[in-house]
Design an enzyme around this catalytic site. Structure first.
Site, PDB file in Angstrom:
ATOM      1  N   HIS A 100     -11.446 -15.659   3.680  1.00  0.00           N
ATOM      2  CA  HIS A 100     -12.473 -14.918   2.932  1.00  0.00           C
ATOM      3  C   HIS A 100     -12.685 -13.536   3.541  1.00  0.00           C
ATOM      4  O   HIS A 100     -12.792 -12.533   2.829  1.00  0.00           O
ATOM      5  CB  HIS A 100     -13.796 -15.684   2.962  1.00  0.00           C
ATOM      6  CG  HIS A 100     -13.899 -16.772   1.940  1.00  0.00           C
ATOM      7  ND1 HIS A 100     -13.645 -16.567   0.605  1.00  0.00           N
ATOM      8  CD2 HIS A 100     -14.251 -18.087   2.058  1.00  0.00           C
ATOM      9  CE1 HIS A 100     -13.828 -17.694  -0.067  1.00  0.00           C
ATOM     10  NE2 HIS A 100     -14.189 -18.630   0.796  1.00  0.00           N
ATOM     11  N   GLU A 115     -12.215 -19.753   6.093  1.00  0.00           N
ATOM     12  CA  GLU A 115     -13.272 -18.744   6.199  1.00  0.00           C
ATOM     13  C   GLU A 115     -12.711 -17.401   6.653  1.00  0.00           C
ATOM     14  O   GLU A 115     -13.149 -16.345   6.171  1.00  0.00           O
ATOM     15  CB  GLU A 115     -14.360 -19.222   7.169  1.00  0.00           C
ATOM     16  CG  GLU A 115     -15.052 -20.517   6.767  1.00  0.00           C
ATOM     17  CD  GLU A 115     -15.658 -20.466   5.378  1.00  0.00           C
ATOM     18  OE1 GLU A 115     -15.991 -19.361   4.892  1.00  0.00           O
ATOM     19  OE2 GLU A 115     -15.795 -21.528   4.751  1.00  0.00           O
ATOM     20  N   GLU A 154     -12.017 -18.774  -3.955  1.00  0.00           N
ATOM     21  CA  GLU A 154     -11.878 -20.006  -3.179  1.00  0.00           C
ATOM     22  C   GLU A 154     -10.419 -20.452  -3.133  1.00  0.00           C
ATOM     23  O   GLU A 154      -9.936 -20.915  -2.101  1.00  0.00           O
ATOM     24  CB  GLU A 154     -12.756 -21.109  -3.762  1.00  0.00           C
ATOM     25  CG  GLU A 154     -14.237 -20.926  -3.535  1.00  0.00           C
ATOM     26  CD  GLU A 154     -14.592 -20.772  -2.071  1.00  0.00           C
ATOM     27  OE1 GLU A 154     -14.057 -21.552  -1.238  1.00  0.00           O
ATOM     28  OE2 GLU A 154     -15.387 -19.878  -1.749  1.00  0.00           O
TER      29      GLU A 154
END
Length: 301
Positions: A149, A146, A226
């Protein structure tokens, strides 16, 4: 399949609302009356198309908290929360970003997401189920994913891509309607044409068709990011831990998915797509493919 339909419906709804806005503002009528100025049309579509994406981006943290029930950890109340905050702080330093807000949302499925309008004002949240069932090194790998990201600026880039494709969907739909209207008028010696209702119907139909193509483009980028976030997770937490975390997520794919559809592209799961349609519009690659990509990257090093 239902998730794919909801994803498509959401994107088409954005475009249709923007189209109705253009209609209510009189833009379509003005352009038709002027014989349509494609430069002006593109500018109008760009403003409307980007506005919705930018507004959604700025509201993303607030919407995420409300829709998932995420509770922000202001002051850790137990050892688990302290470890979670300290781990996010460590990973953020390694990734070169400002410490994001950290939260926990009450879902029993193992899941996590990151959102925010820029990399230095983000939110990273994990589900209660993930904390309860994953080993610490696996949770750390999910957090690293995360953070990846956030560090990669994926939220901003996805919003910009969505705004751009919305722009071209609205632009080309009206260009098609104009061409159809011109063709019908030429066949009838300047009379007839689509008329107001016919023009509007052609625009809506064209937007649905172009919207499907646009959704596939956005989904492709979502899948690509991803892989990048997985690579960042492997770099920050170790390839073995990242692979084990994805394998653990794969083992839970039959559990009810409690992530709101509006945040599904931001979450770390799912990706167990089967049909060609599901693969085309899925926001995540299959977990098997993600695991394979990590192992191949480790082998090449």
């Amino acid at each position: 399949m239902m998730r794919i339909l909801l994803f498509l419906a959401t994107n088409l709804a954005v475009v249709l609302v923007a189209s109705i806005t253009l209609q209510l503002l009189g833009v379509d009528g003005y352009l038709r009356g002027q014989g349509i100025d494609f430069t002006a049309l593109l500018l109008f579509c760009f403003i409307i198309g980007m506005a919705g994406s930018i507004i959604s981006l700025f509201m993303s943290k607030w919407l995420a908290k409300r829709s998932t029930g995420t509770v922000i950890i202001e002051t850790p109340s137990n050892t688990t929360e302290k470890w979670l905050v300290d781990t996010v702080a460590e990973l953020s330093r390694e990734a070169g970003i400002k410490m994001p807000q950290v939260g926990i949302f009450p879902a029993q499925q193992s899941n996590a997401f990151a959102t925010g309008w820029n990399k230095n004002d983000a939110l990273v949240a994990v589900s209660a189920g993930l904390l309860n069932r994953m080993r610490p090194e696996e949770v750390r790998a999910v957090l690293a994913h995360e953070i990846g990201h956030v560090a990669n600026g994926d939220m901003v880039t996805l919003a910009l891509i969505q705004g751009v494709v919305n722009t071209f969907v609205m632009f080309f739909a009206r260009a098609v309607a104009h061409l159809v209207d011109s063709f019908l008028k030429s066949r009838s010696g300047g009379e007839g044409g689509l008329g107001f209702l016919g023009y509007f119907v052609v625009v809506i139909v064209a937007e649905i068709v172009f919207g499907l193509v646009a959704s596939a483009i956005v989904a492709w980028f979502s899948r690509f990011r991803e892989y990048r976030a997985d690579a960042m997770g492997a770099r920050l937490a170790g390839t073995g831990a990242m692979v084990n975390a994805l394998a653990r997520l794969k083992s839970e794919t039959e559990l009810p998915d409690q992530m709101p559809d509006t945040l599904r592209a931001l979450a770390i799961t799912k990706g167990q797509t089967r049909s060609i349609t599901e693969r085309l519009f899925a926001s995540h690659p299959p977990l098997d493919d993600r695991i394979r990509a990590l192992k191949e990257a480790a082998y090449r090093q």
